[in-house]
Design a protein around this motif. Structure first.
Motif, PDB file in Angstrom:
ATOM      1  N   LEU A  12      43.996  15.679  -1.367  1.00 41.22           N
ATOM      2  CA  LEU A  12      43.272  16.074  -0.163  1.00 41.22           C
ATOM      3  C   LEU A  12      43.716  15.231   1.028  1.00 41.22           C
ATOM      4  O   LEU A  12      43.903  15.741   2.151  1.00 41.22           O
ATOM      5  CB  LEU A  12      41.767  15.923  -0.386  1.00 41.22           C
ATOM      6  CG  LEU A  12      40.857  16.349   0.769  1.00 41.22           C
ATOM      7  CD1 LEU A  12      41.036  17.837   1.074  1.00 41.22           C
ATOM      8  CD2 LEU A  12      39.399  16.046   0.457  1.00 41.22           C
ATOM      9  N   ALA A  13      43.919  13.910   0.793  1.00 40.17           N
ATOM     10  CA  ALA A  13      44.371  13.027   1.861  1.00 40.17           C
ATOM     11  C   ALA A  13      45.765  13.424   2.339  1.00 40.17           C
ATOM     12  O   ALA A  13      46.047  13.465   3.554  1.00 40.17           O
ATOM     13  CB  ALA A  13      44.373  11.583   1.367  1.00 40.17           C
ATOM     14  N   ALA A  14      46.664  13.744   1.382  1.00 37.95           N
ATOM     15  CA  ALA A  14      48.022  14.149   1.744  1.00 37.95           C
ATOM     16  C   ALA A  14      48.015  15.469   2.509  1.00 37.95           C
ATOM     17  O   ALA A  14      48.722  15.622   3.527  1.00 37.95           O
ATOM     18  CB  ALA A  14      48.874  14.279   0.471  1.00 37.95           C
ATOM     19  N   PHE A  15      47.186  16.401   2.064  1.00 38.28           N
ATOM     20  CA  PHE A  15      47.091  17.701   2.727  1.00 38.28           C
ATOM     21  C   PHE A  15      46.581  17.540   4.165  1.00 38.28           C
ATOM     22  O   PHE A  15      47.134  18.121   5.116  1.00 38.28           O
ATOM     23  CB  PHE A  15      46.161  18.611   1.915  1.00 38.28           C
ATOM     24  CG  PHE A  15      45.922  19.953   2.551  1.00 38.28           C
ATOM     25  CD1 PHE A  15      46.922  20.919   2.567  1.00 38.28           C
ATOM     26  CD2 PHE A  15      44.706  20.250   3.147  1.00 38.28           C
ATOM     27  CE1 PHE A  15      46.702  22.161   3.155  1.00 38.28           C
ATOM     28  CE2 PHE A  15      44.479  21.478   3.740  1.00 38.28           C
ATOM     29  CZ  PHE A  15      45.483  22.439   3.746  1.00 38.28           C
ATOM     30  N   THR A  16      45.561  16.709   4.319  1.00 40.84           N
ATOM     31  CA  THR A  16      45.000  16.485   5.658  1.00 40.84           C
ATOM     32  C   THR A  16      46.002  15.765   6.554  1.00 40.84           C
ATOM     33  O   THR A  16      46.136  16.072   7.746  1.00 40.84           O
ATOM     34  CB  THR A  16      43.702  15.666   5.554  1.00 40.84           C
ATOM     35  OG1 THR A  16      42.810  16.309   4.634  1.00 40.84           O
ATOM     36  CG2 THR A  16      43.020  15.543   6.911  1.00 40.84           C
ATOM     37  N   ALA A  17      46.730  14.788   5.973  1.00 39.87           N
ATOM     38  CA  ALA A  17      47.721  14.042   6.751  1.00 39.87           C
ATOM     39  C   ALA A  17      48.852  14.958   7.233  1.00 39.87           C
ATOM     40  O   ALA A  17      49.355  14.810   8.361  1.00 39.87           O
ATOM     41  CB  ALA A  17      48.287  12.905   5.906  1.00 39.87           C
ATOM     42  N   GLY A  48      50.232   6.891   8.410  1.00 37.31           N
ATOM     43  CA  GLY A  48      49.005   6.328   8.972  1.00 37.31           C
ATOM     44  C   GLY A  48      47.782   7.159   8.625  1.00 37.31           C
ATOM     45  O   GLY A  48      46.737   6.615   8.240  1.00 37.31           O
ATOM     46  N   SER A  49      47.921   8.468   8.774  1.00 35.54           N
ATOM     47  CA  SER A  49      46.789   9.353   8.471  1.00 35.54           C
ATOM     48  C   SER A  49      46.415   9.282   6.994  1.00 35.54           C
ATOM     49  O   SER A  49      45.236   9.193   6.633  1.00 35.54           O
ATOM     50  CB  SER A  49      47.130  10.799   8.841  1.00 35.54           C
ATOM     51  OG  SER A  49      47.458  10.901  10.206  1.00 35.54           O
ATOM     52  N   TYR A  50      47.446   9.344   6.141  1.00 41.54           N
ATOM     53  CA  TYR A  50      47.195   9.309   4.703  1.00 41.54           C
ATOM     54  C   TYR A  50      46.481   8.017   4.300  1.00 41.54           C
ATOM     55  O   TYR A  50      45.487   8.024   3.576  1.00 41.54           O
ATOM     56  CB  TYR A  50      48.516   9.439   3.954  1.00 41.54           C
ATOM     57  CG  TYR A  50      48.375   9.374   2.448  1.00 41.54           C
ATOM     58  CD1 TYR A  50      47.963  10.496   1.733  1.00 41.54           C
ATOM     59  CD2 TYR A  50      48.663   8.199   1.756  1.00 41.54           C
ATOM     60  CE1 TYR A  50      47.824  10.444   0.344  1.00 41.54           C
ATOM     61  CE2 TYR A  50      48.531   8.140   0.374  1.00 41.54           C
ATOM     62  CZ  TYR A  50      48.114   9.255  -0.322  1.00 41.54           C
ATOM     63  OH  TYR A  50      47.975   9.209  -1.681  1.00 41.54           O
TER      64      TYR A  50
END
Length: 351
Positions: A12-17, A48-50
């Motif tokens: 989910l973090a990778a997808f959002t990043a 950074g986002s991830y």
């Protein structure tokens, strides 16, 4: 169609990043027209986002989830559980975590329902036990007080009251013995001494031993036609004898005068034998069938106290059969009769 429903936190973090970094990188590329800057910004924003999303999930969400799991287990985490919390749990999706919690909640609800049923059963058992003990004790007290009050001088009354007192003492002794029997069966202290024996021979032996009571009601005892051929079972003969005495005794008590008690024996497969004792007596209402093997449980009509006994006979039968690793069942209808059957292990060649 793509769905984020079952994504793990890292996915989910990778997808959002990706969603955040791609538009930003494209914007920077369109502004600078330098593909190296665009790729660099893509990598930088993605990393950074991830990292920020993972940190947020770990710090503020999964820490709370881990706490929930620890509260569910209600114990200090073992090394195995710590590994689970550290490596396996973070890989689960929120939906999987929700399913775990819902499953735990369902288990707890079932445990609570079982505890409530056990508590109600305990209260009912204690009430019945108190009643069963008080009845003979109060009767004994009444006879003794009457004798001490002056009836001792009258021989006829004295003999009658002493006989009744002896009957109530016997009832108390039988009650204590039956309770002791059930306690030993439940605790596993009652050892079974299994052997091969012909079940029809034991049934005929029980018929003979109870013949006086059976003849008093002019009841006919038989082994069902087609079930006469000897069938050997592997069980504790004395314990099964106790079961059959209870079942034939009950069939005699609640069978109709001039009726019939029929024993049936079937070899259901190579490993099991089914034994049934049936009568054509008053029968049992359907709502009582699930409870007749409970201690002290009696129906208002079919198992009333005026028939005598301790109210523990069928409970003892159930425990004995279950101690053999087998099952017991009942079929009955008011005015038609009752059949109680149980399974036993078939003959063992090496016994």
């Amino acid at each position: 169609m793509f769905s984020t429903k079952n994504l793990s936190p890292r996915q989910l973090a990778a997808f959002t990043a990706v969603i955040l970094s791609v538009p930003i990188a494209i914007g920077i590329f369109l502004f600078t027209f330098d593909w190296r800057v665009g790729i660099g910004s893509l990598a930088l924003v993605f990393a950074g986002s991830y990292g920020l999303i993972i940190f947020t999930l770990e710090k503020f969400i999964y820490r709370k989830i881990k706490l929930i799991y620890k509260l569910i287990y209600q114990t200090k985490a073992t090394k195995k559980e710590e590994v689970y919390f550290k490596y396996i749990l973070p890989q689960k999706s929120i939906d999987e975590v929700r399913e775990d919690v819902e499953a735990w909640g369902e288990r707890r609800n079932k445990e609570i329902e079982m505890l409530q049923k056990n508590e109600a059963y305990r209260k009912e058992f204690l009430q019945n036990l108190a009643h069963e003990i008080k009845t003979p004790i109060f009767a004994i007290q009444g006879y003794v007080d009457t004798l001490l009050g002056g009836a001792m001088e009258e021989e006829v009354i004295r003999k009658k009251f002493l006989e009744n007192t002896a009957k109530n003492v016997d009832r108390l002794v039988n009650l204590v013995n039956d309770l002791d029997e059930i306690s030993r069966l439940e605790s596993g202290e009652q050892l079974l001494y299994k052997q091969n024996f012909i079940i029809q021979d034991l049934i005929r032996e029980i018929y003979d031993s109870l013949s006086i009571k059976i003849q008093e009601k002019n009841i006919k005892t038989t082994i069902k036609k087609g079930c006469e051929a000897p069938i050997t079972v592997f069980a504790d003969k004395e314990k099964i004898k106790q079961v059959l005495i209870n079942l034939v005794g009950n069939a005699t008590k609640y069978g109709k005068p001039g009726g019939t008690i029929v024993a049936s024996v079937y070899k259901t497969d190579e490993k099991h034998v089914l034994v049934e004792i049936g009568d054509d007596g008053i029968g049992i209402e359907e709502e009582h069938l699930n409870r007749i093997f409970e201690r002290f449980y009696r129906t208002d009509a079919a198992r009333s106290r005026d028939k005598g006994g301790t109210g523990l006979g069928l409970a003892i039968c159930k425990h004995i059969i279950e101690a053999h690793g087998q099952s017991i069942h009942v079929r009955s209808a008011p005015g038609v009769g009752t059949t109680i059957g149980f399974s036993l292990e078939a003959k063992r060649d090496n016994a």
